[in-house]
Design a protein around this motif. Structure first.
Motif, mmCIF file in Angstrom:
data_model
loop_
_atom_site.group_PDB
_atom_site.id
_atom_site.type_symbol
_atom_site.label_atom_id
_atom_site.label_comp_id
_atom_site.label_asym_id
_atom_site.label_seq_id
_atom_site.Cartn_x
_atom_site.Cartn_y
_atom_site.Cartn_z
ATOM 1 N N SER A 160 42.152 30.290 -16.206
ATOM 2 C CA SER A 160 41.606 28.978 -15.869
ATOM 3 C C SER A 160 41.591 28.809 -14.356
ATOM 4 O O SER A 160 42.236 29.558 -13.611
ATOM 5 N N PHE A 162 43.038 26.445 -12.853
ATOM 6 C CA PHE A 162 44.407 26.082 -12.483
ATOM 7 C C PHE A 162 45.230 27.337 -12.206
ATOM 8 O O PHE A 162 45.962 27.436 -11.207
ATOM 9 N N ASP A 183 33.813 20.424 -13.488
ATOM 10 C CA ASP A 183 34.893 20.210 -14.462
ATOM 11 C C ASP A 183 36.201 20.149 -13.683
ATOM 12 O O ASP A 183 36.329 20.754 -12.614
ATOM 13 N N HIS A 184 37.157 19.433 -14.204
ATOM 14 C CA HIS A 184 38.490 19.348 -13.591
ATOM 15 C C HIS A 184 38.423 18.933 -12.124
ATOM 16 O O HIS A 184 39.263 19.336 -11.315
ATOM 17 N N TRP A 187 41.493 17.351 -10.760
ATOM 18 C CA TRP A 187 42.588 18.274 -10.412
ATOM 19 C C TRP A 187 42.333 18.930 -9.062
ATOM 20 O O TRP A 187 43.207 18.981 -8.201
ATOM 21 N N TYR A 194 36.900 23.616 -6.734
ATOM 22 C CA TYR A 194 36.910 24.159 -8.095
ATOM 23 C C TYR A 194 36.229 25.521 -8.135
ATOM 24 O O TYR A 194 36.761 26.489 -8.692
ATOM 25 N N ASN A 330 33.324 19.372 -21.746
ATOM 26 C CA ASN A 330 32.689 19.006 -20.481
ATOM 27 C C ASN A 330 31.175 19.044 -20.673
ATOM 28 O O ASN A 330 30.670 19.616 -21.652
ATOM 29 N N LYS A 353 36.545 13.280 -17.123
ATOM 30 C CA LYS A 353 37.290 13.973 -16.046
ATOM 31 C C LYS A 353 36.516 14.000 -14.736
ATOM 32 O O LYS A 353 36.551 14.971 -13.990
#
Length: 455
Positions: A160, A162, A183-184, A187, A194, A330, A353
């Motif tokens: 991922s 992350f 996406d994300h 975060w 990203y 997503n 998100k």
């Protein structure tokens, strides 16, 4: 002074990290803010292995020399405190790379906004068909920190963004970026951050594999000479792609300029949808980079069993097909699903998100016969539909209880006509209403079966 590793979190990966380090005789402290039955059981098990577990308010243990995170964002107070104190922060995957034995199994790594789990399982099936002892690990299946201690021939590693953010030294035998779409963002903070995290998988890879049909994946691969592309079009030299109904390799052949090799047919890909063919091509490219012969690529695809909640056929009721694609958390994933059917009543909503759904709705509008919206961010999808698909009837379902899905399916059935597909492809995460996306898909399937029983 003896070094001390702090492990953030008592989840599956955090617990695996603590076990692995304790087995090496290292000093480990695990910090976890929550309790609950599962966490208490994990804490008791680790305590029996000599690991200290601190439940409650999070703070960095005194003397910490390394913090292992299992997906926590850089702005999390504990992570920020460690970085401010000059403590090294690594992820579970980075730690696993460092803990490999003297003669480690090579890694075939892949990442992307969507399709990762399907592609990594296809890859594992191909490797197994070729006679290799292989496992799908990482963001799916076994934690990597456990898998590296087992005698595998090769590891198919799903990563991922992350995990990649906290991974600095990975050097896979081959690496692929399937696609990159927003996406994300909550975060990472921005689309560029990203994408940059996704691109880290290429930095030390021996073979770089990118999606030639995806601009961001292609951009990330541009600095790497000899990168292999996969495409749904006819492949050029150095690519794998489609020639009519054949999956064809023009990259891993003796003379890519003049030669090609058949790998499989579209009939070997299940479920047959454009994005899933792309997954198969990416998996095939990684397998071929490891020397898997064409016949094993084909057999691997034939042996592959799709995971649940990915374009899963639930039932046909009164001429209407019901499909569970709850894994579409997503807009990019939902777009792939919506492109797979000609006439759709769309079930959508959840937590977006930070992602925008405008382009998704614009592209899907000609296929939509209706929409039923649920979840926290349903109003944003409703606004996009009002602007870009004003003639599509929309039903807004209020409520956050899991019983809402029964009303959703009932309303979708009223909007649908024979020949339509009622498609649960939410474009958002599920945690506003369900424990996870499988629970959302299962609720949809139960409601459909109840409808079927009453029809």
């Amino acid at each position: 002074m003896t070094s001390l590793t702090c492990v953030a979190g008592l989840g599956v990966s955090g617990t695996a990290v603590a076990r692995a380090l304790a087995a090496r005789g290292e000093r480990v402290v695990v910090v976890e803010s929550g309790e609950g039955e599962r966490r208490l059981a994990a804490a008791a098990e680790l305590s029996g292995r000599g690991v200290e577990v601190r439940l409650g308010p999070l703070s960095l243990p005194e003397g910490t020399t390394r913090l292992v995170t299992t997906g926590w964002a850089p702005h999390h107070p504990l992570i920020a405190a460690a970085l401010a104190a000059g403590v090294e922060v690594v992820g579970e995957v980075e730690l696993a790379w460092r803990l490999r034995p003297a003669e480690p199994a090579p890694w075939l790594a892949l990442t992307g906004t969507n399709g990762k789990t399907t592609a990594v399982r296809m890859l594992t099936s191909m490797l197994t068909a070729a006679g290799h002892k292989a496992a799908a690990v990482g963001n799916v299946g076994v934690p990597v920190v456990e898998a590296v201690r087992e005698p595998y021939d090769v590891l198919a590693v799903e990563l991922s963004s992350f995990q990649l953010h906290w991974s600095a030294t990975l050097a896979p035998r081959a690496a692929a970026v399937l696609n990159v779409a927003p996406d994300h963002l909550d975060w990472h903070g921005s689309m560029e951050a990203y994408a940059q995290a996704k691109g880290r998988v290429f930095e030390r890879a021996c073979t770089v594999v990118h999606n030639a049909d995806d601009p961001e994946s292609t951009r990330l691969a541009r600095p790497y000479p000899g990168a292999v592309g996969f495409t749904l079009r006819a492949p050029g030299p150095g690519q794998v792609g489609l020639v009519e109904d054949l999956l064809v390799d023009r990259a891993f052949v003796p003379d890519p300029a003049t030669a090609a090799e058949e790998l499989a047919t579209l009939a070997d890909v299940r479920p047959l949808a454009p994005h899933n063919v792309a997954n198969a091509l990416a998996a095939a490219a990684l397998a071929r980079a490891f020397g898997v012969p064409p016949e094993a690529v084909r057999q691997g695809l034939r042996d592959f069993t799709p995971d649940p909640h990915r374009l899963a056929h639930v039932a046909e009721v009164a001429g209407v097909t019901y499909v569970d694609d709850s894994k579409a958390t997503n807009p990019h994933a939902a777009a792939a699903a919506l492109a797979s059917y000609p006439s759709i009543v769309w079930v959508a909503g959840g937590q977006l998100k930070g992602a925008d759904v405008t382009e998704l709705v614009e592209r899907a509008a000609p296929r939509l016969r209706g929409a039923v919206l649920l979840g926290a961010d349903r109003a944003r999808i409703a606004e996009a539909l009002a602007r870009h698909a004003p003639n599509v009837p929309v039903v807004d379902i209020e409520g956050q209880d899991t019983g809402v899905m029964d009303r959703v399916v009932t309303e979708a059935s009223r909007l649908a006509s024979p020949g339509d597909t009622v498609l649960l492809s939410p474009a958002g995460a599920s945690l506003d209403m369900f424990p996870n996306y499988p629970a959302r898909g299962e609720a949809f399937a139960r409601a459909v079966r109840a409808l079927e029983a009453d029809t």
